[in-house]
Design a protein around this motif. Structure first.
Motif, PDB file in Angstrom:
ATOM      1  N   ALA A   1       0.821  -1.213   0.000  1.00 18.87           N
ATOM      2  CA  ALA A   1       0.000   0.000   0.000  1.00 18.87           C
ATOM      3  C   ALA A   1       0.856   1.264   0.000  1.00 18.87           C
ATOM      4  O   ALA A   1       0.484   2.278  -0.598  1.00 18.87           O
ATOM      5  CB  ALA A   1      -0.935  -0.010   1.204  1.00 18.87           C
TER       6      ALA A   1
ATOM      7  N   ILE B   1       1.658   2.542  -3.495  1.00 14.99           N
ATOM      8  CA  ILE B   1       0.599   3.021  -4.395  1.00 14.99           C
ATOM      9  C   ILE B   1       0.783   4.493  -4.789  1.00 14.99           C
ATOM     10  O   ILE B   1       0.678   4.820  -5.981  1.00 14.99           O
ATOM     11  CB  ILE B   1      -0.788   2.786  -3.756  1.00 14.99           C
ATOM     12  CG1 ILE B   1      -1.063   1.283  -3.653  1.00 14.99           C
ATOM     13  CG2 ILE B   1      -1.884   3.465  -4.574  1.00 14.99           C
ATOM     14  CD1 ILE B   1      -2.366   0.929  -2.972  1.00 14.99           C
TER      15      ILE B   1
ATOM     16  N   ILE C   1       3.477   4.625  -7.426  1.00 15.78           N
ATOM     17  CA  ILE C   1       3.029   4.087  -8.716  1.00 15.78           C
ATOM     18  C   ILE C   1       2.084   5.057  -9.427  1.00 15.78           C
ATOM     19  O   ILE C   1       2.231   5.329 -10.627  1.00 15.78           O
ATOM     20  CB  ILE C   1       2.361   2.721  -8.522  1.00 15.78           C
ATOM     21  CG1 ILE C   1       3.361   1.712  -7.957  1.00 15.78           C
ATOM     22  CG2 ILE C   1       1.774   2.210  -9.839  1.00 15.78           C
ATOM     23  CD1 ILE C   1       2.742   0.375  -7.600  1.00 15.78           C
ATOM     24  N   LEU C   2       1.140   5.612  -8.676  1.00 22.87           N
ATOM     25  CA  LEU C   2       0.178   6.531  -9.275  1.00 22.87           C
ATOM     26  C   LEU C   2       0.818   7.856  -9.657  1.00 22.87           C
ATOM     27  O   LEU C   2       0.409   8.511 -10.607  1.00 22.87           O
ATOM     28  CB  LEU C   2      -0.986   6.798  -8.299  1.00 22.87           C
ATOM     29  CG  LEU C   2      -1.870   5.596  -7.973  1.00 22.87           C
ATOM     30  CD1 LEU C   2      -2.968   5.987  -7.003  1.00 22.87           C
ATOM     31  CD2 LEU C   2      -2.464   5.001  -9.245  1.00 22.87           C
TER      32      LEU C   2
END
Length: 209
Positions: free
Chosen positions: A201, A204, A207-208
């Motif tokens: 998590a 994330i 990555i985004l």
């Protein structure tokens, strides 16, 4: 003889605040330290704590001394580092989730297995996407426009080191405290899976972004 251009120290407190939030917020390092504290205890986690507390500021210093410019000039370099880092973190998450519960005798404490060492933890910072993002953001905000960027970079790195030590103690201590609840193999497996999920998590936003 020219006088040394010492930068104003007004930026220190904002950097302290930024470092505190960044180092205490969940991420790969916090998961590593919590898991190490729960699995091996505080004393055996000291090398990992030292590796993180020295490795992260060294990376921040390197970015401030010019590595950040390379990342801006050659975007592919940063992308490659992020891909390698994310892949390594996913592998680490799998290792944590699939770890076999050991050392459940609370009377003797955790003694089996091999905790993360100083060098390994220090090198981990160089593939840690959160640390890279933290380093680039910090130097971009507080180091780029300095009259003497070298001295400013050293000061910022020292601030992160000073803040990192208590942050590492807190997260490792949290893992040691959690261990008291891990009296069964099922509890250990659940804890490992929770840590693995938190590690994934934490990637994330990278990555985004």
């Amino acid at each position: 003889m020219p006088m040394l251009d010492v930068p104003s120290l007004e930026f220190v407190w904002p950097v302290v605040l930024f470092a505190t939030v960044a180092l205490l917020s969940p991420g790969p390092n916090t998961v590593l330290l919590t898991t190490s504290g729960a699995s091996f205890g505080f004393r055996r986690s000291l090398p990992a704590m030292a590796g993180i507390c020295f490795g992260a500021p060294l990376l921040i210093l390197a970015v401030g001394l010019g590595l950040g410019t390379i990342l801006e000039t050659i975007p592919q370099t940063r992308i490659a580092i992020e891909i390698i880092g994310i892949a390594y973190m996913l592998w680490l998450a799998w290792k944590i989730a699939s770890a076999e519960p050991r050392g459940l005798d609370q009377s003797v404490g955790p003694t089996e297995g091999t905790p993360v060492g100083l060098i390994q933890a220090a090198l981990l910072q160089w593939v840690n996407p959160k640390v890279w993002t933290m380093a680039v953001a910090t130097m971009g905000a507080y180091g780029a426009a300095a009259n003497n960027p070298t001295i400013q970079a050293v000061i910022i790195a020292l601030v992160f080191f000073v803040v990192c030590v208590p942050a590492a103690v807190i997260w490792t201590g949290f893992g040691v405290a959690v261990r008291r609840l891990l009296a069964t193999r099922r509890a250990v497996r659940i804890f490992n899976w929770v840590m693995a999920v938190l590690l994934v998590a934490s990637l994330i936003p990278i990555i985004l972004g």
